[in-house]
Design an enzyme around this catalytic site. Structure first.
Site, PDB file in Angstrom:
ATOM      1  N   GLY A 112       7.606 -13.279  -4.523  1.00  0.00           N
ATOM      2  CA  GLY A 112       8.861 -12.315  -3.597  1.00  0.00           C
ATOM      3  C   GLY A 112       9.752 -13.336  -2.655  1.00  0.00           C
ATOM      4  O   GLY A 112      10.745 -12.774  -2.673  1.00  0.00           O
ATOM      5  N   ALA A 172       4.710 -12.608  -1.623  1.00  0.00           N
ATOM      6  CA  ALA A 172       3.555 -11.611  -0.594  1.00  0.00           C
ATOM      7  C   ALA A 172       2.395 -12.541   0.266  1.00  0.00           C
ATOM      8  O   ALA A 172       2.152 -13.325  -0.268  1.00  0.00           O
ATOM      9  CB  ALA A 172       3.162 -10.282  -1.571  1.00  0.00           C
ATOM     10  N   GLU A 209       3.929 -12.980 -11.036  1.00  0.00           N
ATOM     11  CA  GLU A 209       2.635 -11.503 -10.472  1.00  0.00           C
ATOM     12  C   GLU A 209       1.485 -10.935 -11.613  1.00  0.00           C
ATOM     13  O   GLU A 209       1.023 -10.264 -11.716  1.00  0.00           O
ATOM     14  CB  GLU A 209       3.660 -10.231 -10.470  1.00  0.00           C
ATOM     15  CG  GLU A 209       4.503 -10.744  -8.753  1.00  0.00           C
ATOM     16  CD  GLU A 209       5.839 -11.632  -8.532  1.00  0.00           C
ATOM     17  OE1 GLU A 209       6.307 -11.564  -8.087  1.00  0.00           O
ATOM     18  OE2 GLU A 209       6.104 -12.044  -9.984  1.00  0.00           O
ATOM     19  N   GLU A 241      12.603 -14.121  -5.189  1.00  0.00           N
ATOM     20  CA  GLU A 241      12.408 -13.337  -5.395  1.00  0.00           C
ATOM     21  C   GLU A 241      14.479 -12.609  -3.795  1.00  0.00           C
ATOM     22  O   GLU A 241      15.651 -12.075  -4.269  1.00  0.00           O
ATOM     23  CB  GLU A 241      12.439 -11.139  -5.268  1.00  0.00           C
ATOM     24  CG  GLU A 241      12.043 -10.653  -7.025  1.00  0.00           C
ATOM     25  CD  GLU A 241      10.966 -10.208  -7.025  1.00  0.00           C
ATOM     26  OE1 GLU A 241      10.528  -9.695  -7.900  1.00  0.00           O
ATOM     27  OE2 GLU A 241       9.998 -10.360  -6.099  1.00  0.00           O
TER      28      GLU A 241
END
Length: 696
Positions: free
Chosen positions: A103, A62, A126, A106
């Protein structure tokens, strides 16, 4: 520059994410990838898609610049993009170089294939922000690296080199370099073979006895996590990957992510994260301010502080000239530094080559003249203004033009110190915290004449040596110690009223402080505080100090170094043992004051101690000593053991509501004991409370 570059290489469309410095998945990047994917799918000549990143990075996850803004949740979301990649009729390959975190990883896990260079760094970090991977990471990673490794990576957030994951199903190939070329070749080979790729979501997670492993893991993670909810939530989401269908696991992950995102702990950790980055920005100093070259450093004083300060720069590869007055003191200091490195060597944290390299950068000397060619000189001598004056007058005479002259003072007037030279623009404070080679915090004290380029240079240098640097204006104690004084005073008032030192310490430690105020005093040396109070009695006779701490010092109870302070200490041990002599001293002191001790709750202890920090912090902001409230939080999180899950004292006050804070302070001001004047809420608190505002 477009957020995503689209280029065609043979039968492949190569999508290059472009969002420096680490290709964070900002809205523009997500949109760009989605549009480029659609373009590739619509082109009959394109047989496959390769996704990679520019600047030597895949994606760091992010984009922090969009946190707490509408763009973070705007469509297409990361979930939208992941779903589109998985549904792609043409195979998609992630070509990973540099970092693939959060992310970013991911996104890669949604691709049909993954290729990485061995030095790439992989992580789902995270948990360090009080969160869990929210883009399917807890469900997909266990399916490709196994339950145990995935759980460890997700619960710890620790980065792992791709080379160490080469034998797992996470990667289809790990190469030395050229991830894009390798990805193109891999997909060409797989297409030629007619292979039908299997999505990560469709793979089976195999473990000999998942439930037994998870039961043991729950015990370990619960003990490690303490008051932090994210590690256990991470574990339960990973556990869901073993027991629930994939889509149910995703829904559970989403529910847990939302709970954490809205929780106070994650808000506090995210506040700390952003605050540390904000601290490096100085409002009136442009980010492009030219920096002075720092090729060689000088340190005056080879004691505990001087040696620790020197080690920071040796570790960063910067040559250091270390000056002392006497040979035995110099030899002792150098031996201590070598001993510190040798302990790291024995623990496997340092190689012999690095030890030798660092010590070779050190030049011990008995002559101040040896500092003449240094670019930055830091004095770490006795904390007395007359001694500082002698040092800076000599430095003014011998230091080369443009050299930065820094004092490691923790309380003294940096403007006055600068006045001992004819170059005040080159003078500032660099307040390291002991042990200086370990503690993260560096208070950079800006004098009224300090040049902007000198300040910017030292802030950049702080980052280079791994410190969290915070700018403070000039005042007695700067940010940290100025706020600490009323905190310690309030702890003493609490003991006068009826608490014991151990009750105060335990209450603050249960709140999350690394150590309570009385244990800290014993560790630092109670005589240091005594010396400051003696100066205060002369300089600020209006200040009201409890005399109990003075009585303790008059008995020679200076703390751990003499085996007795607020507690008793056995030789060679640091266990704080309550002492009957201290109890008798407190009882006698109360009788002298005519105080009948009362029972105090832990809640009152925590409130009064923490709000003492907050009230003094508000006054620092009013005076312009600190640029922003979050800087005060960074100081206390990095240097004073304030619990990260509370976000710092000013953030904690915000979470209570400043109306409630002001009301509590007025209540303490009306009490019959203590410093009533101190508890008048700072005007800034009253104003913010009236407006419904917050510090941050």
């Amino acid at each position: 520059m477009s957020a995503v570059e689209y280029r065609i290489e043979g039968p492949c469309a190569v999508l290059v994410m472009q969002n420096p410095p680490v290709n964070g998945l900002a809205q523009a990047v997500r949109t760009g990838v989605m549009e480029a994917l659609d373009r590739a799918l619509a082109d009959a000549e394109i047989k496959a898609v390769v996704i990679t990143g520019s600047g030597g990075h895949f994606s760091g996850g992010a984009d922090i610049r969009e946190f707490n803004t509408p763009k973070m949740e705007a469509a297409p979301s990361l979930h939208d993009l992941i779903a589109a990649i998985e549904r792609s009729a043409k195979p998609v390959v992630a070509a990973i170089e540099g970092t693939a975190m959060g992310g970013g990883l991911e996104l890669a896990l949604a691709c049909h294939y993954r290729v990485a260079t061995g030095k790439s760094v992989i992580a789902l970090p995270e948990v360090k922000l009080g969160l869990l991977p929210g883009g399917g990471g807890t469900q997909r990673l266990p399916r490709v690296v196994g339950l145990e490794l995935a759980l460890n990576m997700i619960v710890s957030g620790t980065p792992v080199p791709a080379a160490k994951l080469a034998q797992t199903e996470l990667f289809d190939a790990v190469v030395e370099s050229g991830a894009v070329a390798a990805a193109s070749q891999l997909i060409a080979d797989r297409l030629a073979a007619g292979e039908v790729p299997v999505l990560v979501r469709d793979r089976k997670l195999v473990h000999a006895d998942a439930e037994a492993f998870l039961d043991i893991a729950r015990l370990n993670v619960r003990a490690m996590a303490g008051a932090y909810p994210a590690p256990m939530a991470c574990l339960e989401c990973v556990a869901a990957s073993t027991s629930k269908p994939f889509d149910e696991g995703l829904r559970f992950e989403c529910e847990q992510f939302t709970l954490l995102m809205n929780g106070e702990e994650s808000k506090a950790l995210r506040h700390a994260f952003f605050s540390e980055r904000a601290a490096s920005k100085i409002p009136d100093v442009p980010s492009d301010t030219p920096l002075r070259r720092i090729d060689k450093l000088g340190v005056i004083g080879a004691g505990t502080m001087g040696g620790g300060i020197s080690m920071n720069f040796l570790n960063a590869g910067i040559p250091v000239t270390l000056v002392e007055q006497k040979q035995d003191a110099l030899d002792r200091g150098v031996a201590t530094m070598r001993g510190n490195y040798e302990r790291s060597l024995k623990k496997g944290k340092l190689s012999q080559d690095k030890l030798d390299t660092r010590m070779a950068l050190l030049t011990p000397s008995l002559s101040m003249e040896a500092l003449a060619d240094c670019d930055l000189i830091i004095e770490a001598v006795f904390e007395e203004i007359g001694v500082k004056q002698q040092v800076f007058e000599v430095l003014d005479a011998i230091a080369k033009p443009g050299a930065i002259l820094a004092s490691n003072t923790s309380t003294l007037d940096v403007d006055r110190i600068a006045g001992f030279t004819r170059r005040p623009a080159d003078v500032l404070g660099m307040h390291f915290f002991s042990p200086a080679n370990v503690m993260k915090l560096l208070e950079v004290v800006r004098g009224k004449a300090t040049a902007k380029d000198a300040l910017a240079t030292v802030m950049a240098l702080g980052k280079k040596i791994g410190k969290t640097a915070v700018v403070s204006g000039v005042c007695d104690g700067f940010i940290g110690n100025r706020m600490l004084e009323p905190y310690v005073r309030e702890a003493l008032f609490l003991v006068e009223e009826g608490a014991s030192p151990q009750q105060v310490d335990k209450a603050m430690e249960r709140f999350g402080m690394a150590m309570g105020p009385f244990r800290v005093g014993d560790l630092a040396g109670n005589d240091i505080g005594w010396s400051i109070r003696k100066r205060r009695y002369v300089e600020r006779p209006e200040m009201f100090y409890p005399k109990l701490a003075d009585r303790l010092c008059e008995l020679g109870r200076f703390g751990q170094k003499v085996g007795k302070g607020w507690y008793r200490y056995e030789p060679g041990r640091r266990d704080a043992i309550p002492d009957a002599e201290v109890t008798a001293l407190i009882d006698s002191h109360r009788r002298e004051l005519g105080i009948t001790p009362r029972a105090l709750s832990d809640e009152e202890i925590v409130s009064r101690c923490v709000l003492a920090l907050v009230n003094e912090g508000a006054r620092l902001l009013e005076e312009g000593i600190a640029a922003r409230a979050s800087d005060l939080d960074v100081v206390y999180l990095s240097g004073y053991g304030f619990p990260a899950l509370r976000g710092g004292p000013m953030h904690y006050a915000d979470s209570l509501g400043l109306y409630n804070v002001a009301r509590s302070m007025r209540g303490y001001a009306a009490s019959a004991h203590g410093d009533r004047a101190f508890w008048t809420p700072a005007p800034l608190i009253e104003k913010l409370a009236a407006d419904g505002g917050t510090f941050n």
